[in-house]
Design a protein around this motif. Structure first.
Motif, PDB file in Angstrom:
ATOM      1  N   MET A   1     -49.633  54.501  45.407  1.00  0.00           N
ATOM      2  CA  MET A   1     -48.751  54.944  44.350  1.00  0.00           C
ATOM      3  C   MET A   1     -47.757  55.937  44.943  1.00  0.00           C
ATOM      4  N   ASN A   2     -46.483  55.731  44.740  1.00  0.00           N
ATOM      5  CA  ASN A   2     -45.463  56.650  45.215  1.00  0.00           C
ATOM      6  C   ASN A   2     -45.356  57.820  44.254  1.00  0.00           C
ATOM      7  N   SER A   3     -45.305  59.006  44.818  1.00  0.00           N
ATOM      8  CA  SER A   3     -45.103  60.167  43.967  1.00  0.00           C
ATOM      9  C   SER A   3     -43.625  60.512  43.992  1.00  0.00           C
ATOM     10  N   ALA A   4     -43.154  61.017  42.886  1.00  0.00           N
ATOM     11  CA  ALA A   4     -41.761  61.412  42.796  1.00  0.00           C
ATOM     12  C   ALA A   4     -41.608  62.781  43.442  1.00  0.00           C
ATOM     13  N   VAL A   5     -40.713  62.884  44.400  1.00  0.00           N
ATOM     14  CA  VAL A   5     -40.448  64.149  45.058  1.00  0.00           C
ATOM     15  C   VAL A   5     -39.228  64.770  44.398  1.00  0.00           C
ATOM     16  N   LYS A   6     -39.348  66.040  44.061  1.00  0.00           N
ATOM     17  CA  LYS A   6     -38.256  66.760  43.421  1.00  0.00           C
ATOM     18  C   LYS A   6     -37.882  67.927  44.318  1.00  0.00           C
ATOM     19  N   THR A   7     -36.616  68.293  44.320  1.00  0.00           N
ATOM     20  CA  THR A   7     -36.205  69.492  45.037  1.00  0.00           C
ATOM     21  C   THR A   7     -35.855  70.570  44.013  1.00  0.00           C
ATOM     22  N   TYR A   8     -36.187  71.806  44.386  1.00  0.00           N
ATOM     23  CA  TYR A   8     -35.940  72.941  43.504  1.00  0.00           C
ATOM     24  C   TYR A   8     -35.735  74.177  44.376  1.00  0.00           C
ATOM     25  N   LYS A   9     -34.562  74.759  44.304  1.00  0.00           N
ATOM     26  CA  LYS A   9     -34.225  75.994  45.016  1.00  0.00           C
ATOM     27  C   LYS A   9     -34.561  75.942  46.507  1.00  0.00           C
ATOM     28  N   GLY A  10     -34.279  74.817  47.147  1.00  0.00           N
ATOM     29  CA  GLY A  10     -34.496  74.683  48.580  1.00  0.00           C
ATOM     30  C   GLY A  10     -35.895  74.255  48.988  1.00  0.00           C
ATOM     31  N   TYR A  11     -36.730  73.896  48.026  1.00  0.00           N
ATOM     32  CA  TYR A  11     -38.091  73.432  48.295  1.00  0.00           C
ATOM     33  C   TYR A  11     -38.267  72.003  47.803  1.00  0.00           C
ATOM     34  N   GLU A  12     -39.116  71.262  48.483  1.00  0.00           N
ATOM     35  CA  GLU A  12     -39.538  69.946  48.003  1.00  0.00           C
ATOM     36  C   GLU A  12     -40.866  70.117  47.282  1.00  0.00           C
ATOM     37  N   ILE A  13     -40.997  69.435  46.165  1.00  0.00           N
ATOM     38  CA  ILE A  13     -42.219  69.477  45.368  1.00  0.00           C
ATOM     39  C   ILE A  13     -42.824  68.078  45.384  1.00  0.00           C
ATOM     40  N   HIS A  14     -44.054  67.986  45.859  1.00  0.00           N
ATOM     41  CA  HIS A  14     -44.771  66.711  45.933  1.00  0.00           C
ATOM     42  C   HIS A  14     -45.999  66.787  45.024  1.00  0.00           C
ATOM     43  N   PRO A  15     -45.977  66.128  43.868  1.00  0.00           N
ATOM     44  CA  PRO A  15     -47.161  66.153  43.006  1.00  0.00           C
ATOM     45  C   PRO A  15     -48.285  65.308  43.605  1.00  0.00           C
ATOM     46  N   LEU A  16     -49.500  65.796  43.497  1.00  0.00           N
ATOM     47  CA  LEU A  16     -50.682  65.100  43.990  1.00  0.00           C
ATOM     48  C   LEU A  16     -51.651  64.944  42.815  1.00  0.00           C
ATOM     49  N   VAL A  17     -51.818  63.733  42.351  1.00  0.00           N
ATOM     50  CA  VAL A  17     -52.668  63.463  41.187  1.00  0.00           C
ATOM     51  C   VAL A  17     -53.786  62.526  41.621  1.00  0.00           C
ATOM     52  N   TYR A  18     -55.005  62.849  41.240  1.00  0.00           N
ATOM     53  CA  TYR A  18     -56.157  62.071  41.691  1.00  0.00           C
ATOM     54  C   TYR A  18     -57.219  62.040  40.595  1.00  0.00           C
ATOM     55  N   PRO A  19     -58.045  60.995  40.583  1.00  0.00           N
ATOM     56  CA  PRO A  19     -59.086  60.891  39.557  1.00  0.00           C
ATOM     57  C   PRO A  19     -60.071  62.051  39.662  1.00  0.00           C
ATOM     58  N   ARG A  20     -60.485  62.545  38.519  1.00  0.00           N
ATOM     59  CA  ARG A  20     -61.478  63.628  38.492  1.00  0.00           C
ATOM     60  C   ARG A  20     -62.824  63.097  38.954  1.00  0.00           C
ATOM     61  N   ARG A  21     -63.463  63.855  39.811  1.00  0.00           N
ATOM     62  CA  ARG A  21     -64.807  63.493  40.271  1.00  0.00           C
ATOM     63  C   ARG A  21     -65.829  64.042  39.292  1.00  0.00           C
ATOM     64  N   PRO A  22     -66.845  63.273  39.001  1.00  0.00           N
ATOM     65  CA  PRO A  22     -67.898  63.785  38.131  1.00  0.00           C
ATOM     66  C   PRO A  22     -68.671  64.913  38.812  1.00  0.00           C
ATOM     67  N   ALA A  23     -69.421  65.655  38.043  1.00  0.00           N
ATOM     68  CA  ALA A  23     -70.159  66.807  38.559  1.00  0.00           C
ATOM     69  C   ALA A  23     -71.133  66.429  39.668  1.00  0.00           C
TER      70      ALA A  23
END
Length: 93
Positions: A1-23
């Motif tokens: 899955m490609n994550s959308a990269v956004k730039t903000y004030k000279g920084y790149e933001i890479h969201p990392l989303v993953y399935p929650r692991r059970p306890a």
């Protein structure tokens, strides 16, 4: 899955989303368990894997969808970059 990269004030933001692991720590692909999220932040043009830093979003409950998790990643990253998150900073990146 490609994550959308956004730039903000000279920084790149890479969201990392993953399935929650059970306890019990078992890996599963149960979308009903929800999703956890982190965000990798680096300077624009830098190598995210080598020069970035990962910040985990601290929520008591999992996100119920990947879209909501990505939106939260972007908002959290912007707050970090703006210096509005106690105990976390990107100033040394």
């Amino acid at each position: 899955m490609n994550s959308a990269v956004k730039t903000y004030k000279g920084y790149e933001i890479h969201p990392l989303v993953y399935p929650r692991r059970p306890a019990d720590g078992q890996t599963s692909r149960n979308p009903d368990a929800g999703y956890d999220a982190s965000v990798r932040i680096c300077r624009v043009g830098a190598n995210p894997a080598a020069d970035g830093r990962v910040f985990r979003l601290q929520y008591l409950f999992p996100f119920d969808g990947t879209g909501k998790a990505r939106i939260a990643c972007m908002a959290h990253a912007e707050q970090l970059i703006d210096g509005r998150v106690d105990g976390q900073s990107v100033a040394d990146l």
